[in-house]
Write a protein that holds these residues in place. Structure first.
Motif, PDB file in Angstrom:
ATOM      1  N   GLY A   1     110.366 -12.086 -55.377  1.00 28.80           N
ATOM      2  CA  GLY A   1     111.546 -11.568 -54.693  1.00 28.80           C
ATOM      3  C   GLY A   1     112.775 -11.695 -55.583  1.00 28.80           C
ATOM      4  O   GLY A   1     112.681 -11.673 -56.803  1.00 28.80           O
ATOM      5  N   ARG A   2     113.882 -11.905 -54.962  1.00 24.82           N
ATOM      6  CA  ARG A   2     115.135 -11.974 -55.716  1.00 24.82           C
ATOM      7  C   ARG A   2     115.243 -13.292 -56.477  1.00 24.82           C
ATOM      8  O   ARG A   2     114.628 -14.283 -56.109  1.00 24.82           O
ATOM      9  CB  ARG A   2     116.318 -11.800 -54.782  1.00 24.82           C
ATOM     10  N   PRO A   3     116.035 -13.291 -57.535  1.00 27.29           N
ATOM     11  CA  PRO A   3     116.279 -14.538 -58.263  1.00 27.29           C
ATOM     12  C   PRO A   3     117.033 -15.530 -57.380  1.00 27.29           C
ATOM     13  O   PRO A   3     117.741 -15.144 -56.447  1.00 27.29           O
ATOM     14  CB  PRO A   3     117.149 -14.119 -59.438  1.00 27.29           C
ATOM     15  N   HIS A   4     116.881 -16.806 -57.716  1.00 26.87           N
ATOM     16  CA  HIS A   4     117.605 -17.869 -57.018  1.00 26.87           C
ATOM     17  C   HIS A   4     118.352 -18.670 -58.081  1.00 26.87           C
ATOM     18  O   HIS A   4     117.732 -19.319 -58.916  1.00 26.87           O
ATOM     19  CB  HIS A   4     116.638 -18.763 -56.244  1.00 26.87           C
ATOM     20  N   GLY A   5     119.661 -18.583 -58.064  1.00 27.09           N
ATOM     21  CA  GLY A   5     120.456 -19.295 -59.062  1.00 27.09           C
ATOM     22  C   GLY A   5     120.516 -18.559 -60.381  1.00 27.09           C
ATOM     23  O   GLY A   5     120.156 -17.390 -60.481  1.00 27.09           O
ATOM     24  N   ILE A   6     120.973 -19.285 -61.427  1.00 29.24           N
ATOM     25  CA  ILE A   6     121.204 -18.644 -62.726  1.00 29.24           C
ATOM     26  C   ILE A   6     120.198 -19.068 -63.797  1.00 29.24           C
ATOM     27  O   ILE A   6     120.256 -18.596 -64.917  1.00 29.24           O
ATOM     28  CB  ILE A   6     122.636 -18.935 -63.228  1.00 29.24           C
ATOM     29  N   ARG A   7     119.273 -19.954 -63.461  1.00 26.31           N
ATOM     30  CA  ARG A   7     118.340 -20.479 -64.471  1.00 26.31           C
ATOM     31  C   ARG A   7     116.943 -19.858 -64.410  1.00 26.31           C
ATOM     32  O   ARG A   7     115.985 -20.430 -64.913  1.00 26.31           O
ATOM     33  CB  ARG A   7     118.250 -21.985 -64.334  1.00 26.31           C
ATOM     34  N   GLY A   8     116.806 -18.702 -63.771  1.00 23.76           N
ATOM     35  CA  GLY A   8     115.534 -17.992 -63.783  1.00 23.76           C
ATOM     36  C   GLY A   8     114.574 -18.339 -62.659  1.00 23.76           C
ATOM     37  O   GLY A   8     113.451 -17.852 -62.639  1.00 23.76           O
ATOM     38  N   GLU A   9     115.026 -19.156 -61.714  1.00 25.48           N
ATOM     39  CA  GLU A   9     114.147 -19.499 -60.591  1.00 25.48           C
ATOM     40  C   GLU A   9     113.935 -18.259 -59.720  1.00 25.48           C
ATOM     41  O   GLU A   9     114.852 -17.463 -59.524  1.00 25.48           O
ATOM     42  CB  GLU A   9     114.775 -20.636 -59.785  1.00 25.48           C
ATOM     43  N   LEU A  10     112.721 -18.105 -59.210  1.00 23.97           N
ATOM     44  CA  LEU A  10     112.340 -16.922 -58.439  1.00 23.97           C
ATOM     45  C   LEU A  10     111.987 -17.293 -57.015  1.00 23.97           C
ATOM     46  O   LEU A  10     111.373 -18.329 -56.775  1.00 23.97           O
ATOM     47  CB  LEU A  10     111.092 -16.278 -59.072  1.00 23.97           C
ATOM     48  N   THR A  11     112.334 -16.417 -56.072  1.00 20.64           N
ATOM     49  CA  THR A  11     111.796 -16.563 -54.722  1.00 20.64           C
ATOM     50  C   THR A  11     110.453 -15.849 -54.720  1.00 20.64           C
ATOM     51  O   THR A  11     110.287 -14.794 -55.340  1.00 20.64           O
ATOM     52  CB  THR A  11     112.718 -15.948 -53.648  1.00 20.64           C
ATOM     53  N   ILE A  12     109.488 -16.445 -54.053  1.00 17.99           N
ATOM     54  CA  ILE A  12     108.142 -15.880 -53.989  1.00 17.99           C
ATOM     55  C   ILE A  12     107.754 -15.711 -52.529  1.00 17.99           C
ATOM     56  O   ILE A  12     107.895 -16.636 -51.731  1.00 17.99           O
ATOM     57  CB  ILE A  12     107.108 -16.802 -54.669  1.00 17.99           C
ATOM     58  N   THR A  13     107.262 -14.530 -52.187  1.00 17.08           N
ATOM     59  CA  THR A  13     106.645 -14.317 -50.885  1.00 17.08           C
ATOM     60  C   THR A  13     105.156 -14.574 -51.080  1.00 17.08           C
ATOM     61  O   THR A  13     104.475 -13.799 -51.763  1.00 17.08           O
ATOM     62  CB  THR A  13     106.869 -12.876 -50.388  1.00 17.08           C
ATOM     63  N   PRO A  14     104.652 -15.675 -50.540  1.00 14.70           N
ATOM     64  CA  PRO A  14     103.236 -15.992 -50.750  1.00 14.70           C
ATOM     65  C   PRO A  14     102.316 -14.953 -50.121  1.00 14.70           C
ATOM     66  O   PRO A  14     102.586 -14.437 -49.043  1.00 14.70           O
ATOM     67  CB  PRO A  14     103.062 -17.348 -50.060  1.00 14.70           C
ATOM     68  N   ARG A  15     101.232 -14.660 -50.803  1.00 10.80           N
ATOM     69  CA  ARG A  15     100.168 -13.793 -50.297  1.00 10.80           C
ATOM     70  C   ARG A  15      98.864 -14.580 -50.284  1.00 10.80           C
ATOM     71  O   ARG A  15      97.791 -14.020 -50.474  1.00 10.80           O
ATOM     72  CB  ARG A  15     100.011 -12.555 -51.176  1.00 10.80           C
ATOM     73  N   THR A  16      98.993 -15.879 -50.091  1.00  9.60           N
ATOM     74  CA  THR A  16      97.858 -16.784 -50.096  1.00  9.60           C
ATOM     75  C   THR A  16      98.073 -17.827 -49.020  1.00  9.60           C
ATOM     76  O   THR A  16      99.214 -18.151 -48.690  1.00  9.60           O
ATOM     77  CB  THR A  16      97.696 -17.465 -51.475  1.00  9.60           C
ATOM     78  N   ASP A  17      96.982 -18.345 -48.480  1.00 13.03           N
ATOM     79  CA  ASP A  17      97.088 -19.404 -47.480  1.00 13.03           C
ATOM     80  C   ASP A  17      97.425 -20.746 -48.106  1.00 13.03           C
ATOM     81  O   ASP A  17      97.779 -21.681 -47.405  1.00 13.03           O
ATOM     82  CB  ASP A  17      95.769 -19.549 -46.708  1.00 13.03           C
ATOM     83  N   GLU A  18      97.299 -20.844 -49.425  1.00 14.29           N
ATOM     84  CA  GLU A  18      97.529 -22.115 -50.101  1.00 14.29           C
ATOM     85  C   GLU A  18      98.538 -21.963 -51.243  1.00 14.29           C
ATOM     86  O   GLU A  18      98.209 -22.142 -52.418  1.00 14.29           O
ATOM     87  CB  GLU A  18      96.204 -22.674 -50.609  1.00 14.29           C
ATOM     88  N   PRO A  19      99.790 -21.647 -50.909  1.00 10.52           N
ATOM     89  CA  PRO A  19     100.783 -21.431 -51.966  1.00 10.52           C
ATOM     90  C   PRO A  19     101.049 -22.674 -52.813  1.00 10.52           C
ATOM     91  O   PRO A  19     101.299 -22.555 -54.017  1.00 10.52           O
ATOM     92  CB  PRO A  19     102.032 -20.992 -51.209  1.00 10.52           C
ATOM     93  N   ASP A  20     100.976 -23.866 -52.220  1.00 17.86           N
ATOM     94  CA  ASP A  20     101.218 -25.079 -53.010  1.00 17.86           C
ATOM     95  C   ASP A  20     100.130 -25.266 -54.066  1.00 17.86           C
ATOM     96  O   ASP A  20     100.389 -25.808 -55.139  1.00 17.86           O
ATOM     97  CB  ASP A  20     101.309 -26.304 -52.098  1.00 17.86           C
ATOM     98  N   ARG A  21      98.946 -24.807 -53.783  1.00 16.22           N
ATOM     99  CA  ARG A  21      97.832 -24.894 -54.731  1.00 16.22           C
ATOM    100  C   ARG A  21      97.963 -23.829 -55.812  1.00 16.22           C
ATOM    101  O   ARG A  21      97.781 -24.093 -56.993  1.00 16.22           O
ATOM    102  CB  ARG A  21      96.536 -24.713 -53.947  1.00 16.22           C
ATOM    103  N   ARG A  22      98.287 -22.607 -55.425  1.00 14.94           N
ATOM    104  CA  ARG A  22      98.361 -21.492 -56.374  1.00 14.94           C
ATOM    105  C   ARG A  22      99.592 -21.543 -57.270  1.00 14.94           C
ATOM    106  O   ARG A  22      99.581 -20.991 -58.368  1.00 14.94           O
ATOM    107  CB  ARG A  22      98.328 -20.151 -55.641  1.00 14.94           C
ATOM    108  N   PHE A  23     100.674 -22.174 -56.780  1.00 12.80           N
ATOM    109  CA  PHE A  23     101.915 -22.244 -57.559  1.00 12.80           C
ATOM    110  C   PHE A  23     102.235 -23.674 -57.991  1.00 12.80           C
ATOM    111  O   PHE A  23     103.393 -24.021 -58.201  1.00 12.80           O
ATOM    112  CB  PHE A  23     103.071 -21.628 -56.763  1.00 12.80           C
ATOM    113  N   ALA A  24     101.215 -24.490 -58.157  1.00  9.64           N
ATOM    114  CA  ALA A  24     101.418 -25.858 -58.659  1.00  9.64           C
ATOM    115  C   ALA A  24     101.795 -25.794 -60.137  1.00  9.64           C
ATOM    116  O   ALA A  24     101.407 -24.851 -60.855  1.00  9.64           O
ATOM    117  CB  ALA A  24     100.132 -26.667 -58.479  1.00  9.64           C
TER     118      ALA A  24
END
Length: 171
Positions: free
Chosen positions: A15-38
């Protein structure tokens, strides 16, 4: 015997950026986002560009992810709308008991309460109230709620699921 194959799964959409250091918002398409984005996980886009997750965390109900090499807002903005994929081990199972991924259920033979084959799982519809099995049978699609009272057995090793003895369940 362990399954050494990997399976490509869609894990999120940038999704859209968050802040100025390149952090991204992510809309998860998985039941286990903490596992997939660790931290350390690898993700890629459909074109083959790949990134390593540097860190992720939840902020006000949104998943925020930093990817190695995406260091500022401009770089993050260029990735807006990109679908992310990951390769996961084929034998990997969901974290919770009696949980299944779509890829495990799609293609299973569907049997009635007596064990007679009546169709195949074509897909899963994820609705707010519950998930529905899309079962192809007799030239049409039947929707069956994926709940223990109606789907009484799932045997992934043998490739089938069994439905309860409920009149009209399959039309």
């Amino acid at each position: 015997m362990a399954d050494s194959r990997t399976v490509e799964v869609r894990v999120g959409r940038i999704g859209r950026p968050h802040g100025i250091r390149g952090e991204l918002t992510i809309t998860p398409r998985t039941d286990e986002p903490d596992r997939r984005f660790a931290a350390g996980a690898r993700v890629r886009d459909a074109g083959g560009r790949s990134w390593t997750v540097a860190r992720s965390h939840w902020h006000q109900g949104r998943l925020l992810v930093s990817l190695d090499g995406v260091d500022d807002r401009t770089a993050a903005e260029l990735l807006r709308g990109v679908e992310l994929y990951a390769d996961v081990p084929g034998a990997e199972t969901p974290a919770g008991p009696e949980e299944y991924w779509d890829r495990q259920l799609v293609g299973l033979e569907v049997r009635d309460h007596a064990g007679t084959p009546v169709g195949r799982v074509r897909g899963i519809a994820h609705l707010p109230a519950q998930d529905l099995l899309e079962i192809a049978a007799d030239g049409s699609i039947h929707l069956v709620p994926l709940v223990a009272a109606l789907v009484v057995e799932i045997d992934l090793d043998k490739g089938f699921l069994k439905l309860a003895d409920v009149p009209g369940l399959m039309g």
